[in-house]
Motif scaffolding. Structure first.
Motif: not given
Length: 177
Positions: A82-108
């Motif tokens: 949910p990139y459109e949600n700024f707060a969730l985007k920041k949380l995702g970056e903090a947890l390592g779900f997303i961000g520069e150099g991170i490629i998520n190949n698969a998720q359930v």
């Protein structure tokens, strides 16, 4: 001098309150938003995904999934978040779900396994993802998301208990079809 002491004390208290309340913000506000989004993502995946073939169904049954016929694989250009949600985007970056150099190949997300185009979902990798489906079946999507977020923050990805369990399947099902 009193002003400086008061300001310093106020800032210290504000920092302590912020540190103590960030977990509440995550658990009471952000986590429910992510969970709602994950349920919707699973719902979309169930509609658009491809059912498991006979070999994949056999693997899902061997892993212990109770309802393997529900599992769908959804191939996408990018695993959703949910990139459109700024707060969730920041949380995702903090947890390592997303961000520069991170490629998520698969998720359930429930019974939907989202897989990035170009990522070879061979037997060991599919087994890994199917273990995540099993984990959700054993508990619930809500519970697993909550546990996984907490585990990622505490242990990091490689040592998070849900990932450790899934990595065991990579080894157990290491031979290809």
């Amino acid at each position: 001098m009193k002003f400086i002491k008061f300001t310093t004390l106020f800032l210290a208290v504000a920092i302590i309150v912020a540190l103590l309340s960030y977990q509440k913000v995550i658990s009471k506000i952000l986590l429910p938003q992510y969970i709602d989004w994950a349920y919707e993502t699973d719902k979309q995946g169930l509609k658009s995904g491809t059912p498991l073939n006979a070999q994949e169904l056999s693997l899902a049954i061997d892993i212990g999934i109770q309802n393997p016929e529900k599992v769908r694989i959804v191939y996408v250009d990018e695993v959703p978040f949910p990139y459109e949600n700024f707060a969730l985007k920041k949380l995702g970056e903090a947890l390592g779900f997303i961000g520069e150099g991170i490629i998520n190949n698969a998720q359930v997300f429930g019974y939907s396994i989202y897989v990035r185009h170009g990522y070879e979902l061979d037997r060991p990798k599919l087994a890994h993802e199917l273990v995540h489906v099993l984990q959700i079946e054993r508990a619930s999507l809500d519970h697993i998301i909550t546990q996984h977020f907490s585990d990622l923050a505490e242990y990091g990805y490689d040592k998070a208990p849900l990932e450790v369990e899934a990595f065991k399947a990579n080894k157990e099902y290491a031979s290809d079809w």
